[in-house]
Design a protein around this motif. Structure first.
Motif, short mmCIF file in Angstrom:
data_model
loop_
_atom_site.label_atom_id
_atom_site.label_comp_id
_atom_site.label_asym_id
_atom_site.label_seq_id
_atom_site.Cartn_x
_atom_site.Cartn_y
_atom_site.Cartn_z
N TRP A 131 0.80 -1.22 0.00
CA TRP A 131 0.00 0.00 0.00
C TRP A 131 0.84 1.27 0.00
O TRP A 131 0.30 2.37 0.14
CB TRP A 131 -0.95 -0.01 1.19
N LEU A 132 2.15 1.13 -0.19
CA LEU A 132 3.04 2.29 -0.23
C LEU A 132 3.47 2.55 -1.67
O LEU A 132 3.94 1.65 -2.37
CB LEU A 132 4.27 2.02 0.64
N LYS A 133 3.31 3.78 -2.11
CA LYS A 133 3.68 4.13 -3.49
C LYS A 133 5.19 3.95 -3.68
O LYS A 133 5.97 4.12 -2.75
CB LYS A 133 3.30 5.58 -3.80
N PRO A 134 5.62 3.60 -4.90
CA PRO A 134 7.06 3.49 -5.17
C PRO A 134 7.79 4.78 -4.80
O PRO A 134 7.35 5.87 -5.16
CB PRO A 134 7.12 3.23 -6.68
N GLY A 135 8.89 4.64 -4.08
CA GLY A 135 9.63 5.81 -3.63
C GLY A 135 9.18 6.35 -2.29
O GLY A 135 9.87 7.19 -1.69
N GLY A 136 8.02 5.88 -1.80
CA GLY A 136 7.51 6.36 -0.53
C GLY A 136 8.28 5.80 0.65
O GLY A 136 8.89 4.72 0.57
N LEU A 137 8.28 6.53 1.77
CA LEU A 137 9.02 6.12 2.95
C LEU A 137 8.13 5.37 3.94
O LEU A 137 6.97 5.71 4.13
CB LEU A 137 9.61 7.35 3.67
N PHE A 138 8.72 4.37 4.58
CA PHE A 138 8.12 3.68 5.71
C PHE A 138 9.02 3.94 6.90
O PHE A 138 10.16 3.48 6.94
CB PHE A 138 8.00 2.19 5.42
N LEU A 139 8.54 4.72 7.87
CA LEU A 139 9.30 5.10 9.05
C LEU A 139 8.71 4.39 10.27
O LEU A 139 7.52 4.55 10.55
CB LEU A 139 9.26 6.61 9.26
N PHE A 140 9.51 3.63 10.98
CA PHE A 140 9.01 2.99 12.19
C PHE A 140 10.12 2.85 13.22
O PHE A 140 11.31 2.88 12.89
CB PHE A 140 8.40 1.61 11.88
N ASP A 141 9.72 2.74 14.49
CA ASP A 141 10.69 2.51 15.55
C ASP A 141 10.33 1.23 16.30
O ASP A 141 9.18 0.79 16.28
CB ASP A 141 10.76 3.71 16.50
N LEU A 235 25.60 1.12 20.90
CA LEU A 235 25.50 -0.27 21.32
C LEU A 235 24.38 -0.48 22.34
O LEU A 235 23.74 -1.53 22.36
CB LEU A 235 26.84 -0.73 21.91
N ASN A 236 24.17 0.50 23.19
CA ASN A 236 23.17 0.40 24.25
C ASN A 236 21.96 1.28 23.95
O ASN A 236 21.43 1.96 24.83
CB ASN A 236 23.78 0.77 25.60
N GLU A 237 21.52 1.25 22.72
CA GLU A 237 20.37 2.05 22.28
C GLU A 237 19.07 1.41 22.76
O GLU A 237 18.88 0.20 22.65
CB GLU A 237 20.36 2.14 20.75
N ASP A 238 18.15 2.22 23.30
CA ASP A 238 16.86 1.71 23.74
C ASP A 238 15.86 1.58 22.60
O ASP A 238 14.96 0.73 22.65
CB ASP A 238 16.26 2.62 24.81
N ARG A 239 16.00 2.44 21.59
CA ARG A 239 15.02 2.44 20.51
C ARG A 239 15.72 2.66 19.17
O ARG A 239 16.56 3.53 19.05
CB ARG A 239 13.98 3.55 20.74
N TRP A 240 15.38 1.83 18.19
CA TRP A 240 15.89 1.99 16.83
C TRP A 240 14.85 2.68 15.96
O TRP A 240 13.65 2.43 16.09
CB TRP A 240 16.19 0.63 16.20
N GLN A 241 15.32 3.51 15.04
CA GLN A 241 14.46 4.14 14.05
C GLN A 241 14.84 3.61 12.67
O GLN A 241 16.00 3.72 12.26
CB GLN A 241 14.62 5.66 14.08
N PHE A 242 13.87 3.02 11.97
CA PHE A 242 14.11 2.50 10.62
C PHE A 242 13.47 3.43 9.59
O PHE A 242 12.36 3.95 9.80
CB PHE A 242 13.51 1.10 10.47
N GLU A 243 14.16 3.61 8.49
CA GLU A 243 13.64 4.36 7.34
C GLU A 243 13.79 3.47 6.11
O GLU A 243 14.90 3.10 5.74
CB GLU A 243 14.41 5.66 7.16
N CYS A 244 12.67 3.10 5.49
CA CYS A 244 12.69 2.12 4.42
C CYS A 244 11.94 2.67 3.21
O CYS A 244 11.02 3.48 3.33
CB CYS A 244 11.99 0.82 4.85
N SER A 245 12.35 2.20 2.03
CA SER A 245 11.62 2.59 0.81
C SER A 245 11.82 1.52 -0.26
O SER A 245 12.65 0.62 -0.12
CB SER A 245 12.14 3.94 0.30
N HIS A 246 11.02 1.63 -1.30
CA HIS A 246 11.15 0.74 -2.45
C HIS A 246 10.89 1.57 -3.70
O HIS A 246 10.25 2.61 -3.66
CB HIS A 246 10.19 -0.44 -2.37
N PHE A 247 11.36 1.11 -4.84
CA PHE A 247 11.27 1.90 -6.05
C PHE A 247 10.69 1.11 -7.22
O PHE A 247 11.03 1.34 -8.38
CB PHE A 247 12.64 2.47 -6.41
N SER A 248 9.81 0.17 -6.91
CA SER A 248 9.19 -0.62 -7.99
C SER A 248 7.75 -0.94 -7.64
O SER A 248 7.33 -0.75 -6.49
CB SER A 248 9.97 -1.91 -8.21
#
Length: 248
Positions: A131-141, A235-248
């Motif tokens: 449901w994400l348009k090509p090139g769109g970002l998916f941001l989650f923690d 190394l001792n991070e409590d929360r990770w932030q991911f930034e993901c995308s696709h182009f097809s």
């Protein structure tokens, strides 16, 4: 009753330290750098709708989904009176289905940790990609394994004038799951207190697992940072932030 059946009405007061405005501002900064213009945003597992409402006020058209009806009731009340309120939908993350693709998707405050089964996490990533348009970002923690493991055997308490919440946490190395046992006490109009009990579980997903499932879902670019920063996580991070995308 969902995991947040009793906690929903008291959630916002107890979670006042969630730094929602700072998180929404961070998301906006990242969305401004999206490869495609962002007008429509999905808020996945929106809870009581605070982030969804803040993003709506920043000019985005927000569709917000959550699997807990009680949380959506609070979200709808919060959005009442807004000029452009989010569209709230009752959907579990692995059952995500939208009317139209969106320019970006966000999921905040460790919602994805609540997916404790591999099949549910993989299906959620697949559906977000669908449901994400090509090139769109998916941001989650997500809460990191370091944080969830450190919470084993801990006792936490949050309180307001009308509620007291006691959290007991236990971590299973075998299942890689942190269990939160929650006792909620709420003040009644007659001065007595009601007690409710809930149990929550969060899976400690490893970085390599998350990257693999994102790749299998079709995300071709995955970036990992520390929470609310552009810097690599410590190394001792409590929360990770991911930034993901696709182009097809």
């Amino acid at each position: 009753m969902s995991a947040y059946g009793a906690l929903a009405a008291s959630y916002d007061g107890l979670m006042a330290d969630g730094a929602y405005r700072r998180r929404a501002a961070f998301l906006k900064r990242r969305l401004r750098k999206s490869p495609i213009p962002v007008k429509t945003v999905l808020d996945l597992a929106c809870g009581t709708g605070t982030i969804a409402c803040l993003l709506s006020k920043k000019g985005y058209e927000v569709t917000a989904v959550d699997g807990a009806e009680e949380m959506l009731t609070q979200a709808a009340a919060k959005a009442a009176g807004m000029d452009r309120p989010p569209l709230f939908l009752h959907q579990a993350m692995p059952r995500l289905r939208l009317a139209h693709p969106v320019d970006a998707a966000v999921s905040t405050l460790d919602s994805l940790n609540y997916l404790t089964a591999e099949r549910d996490l993989r299906e959620t990533f697949r559906r977000v990609r669908r449901w994400l348009k090509p090139g769109g970002l998916f941001l989650f923690d997500v809460n990191t394994p370091y944080k969830l493991r450190r919470m084993d055997g801990q006792l936490y308490m949050d309180e307001t004038e009308e509620s007291v919440c006691v959290w007991r946490t236990f971590f299973s190395e075998k299942k890689q799951v942190c269990t939160y046992q929650v006792d909620l006490f709420r003040l009644r109009p007659d001065g007595a207190w009601d007690r409710c009990f809930e149990e929550h579980r969060e899976r400690a997903w490893r970085e390599e697992e998350l990257r693999r499932y994102l790749g299998e879902a079709g995300f071709t670019a995955v970036r990992l940072t520390g929470d609310l920063t552009d810097k690599p996580p410590g190394l001792n991070e409590d929360r990770w932030q991911f930034e993901c995308s696709h182009f097809s």
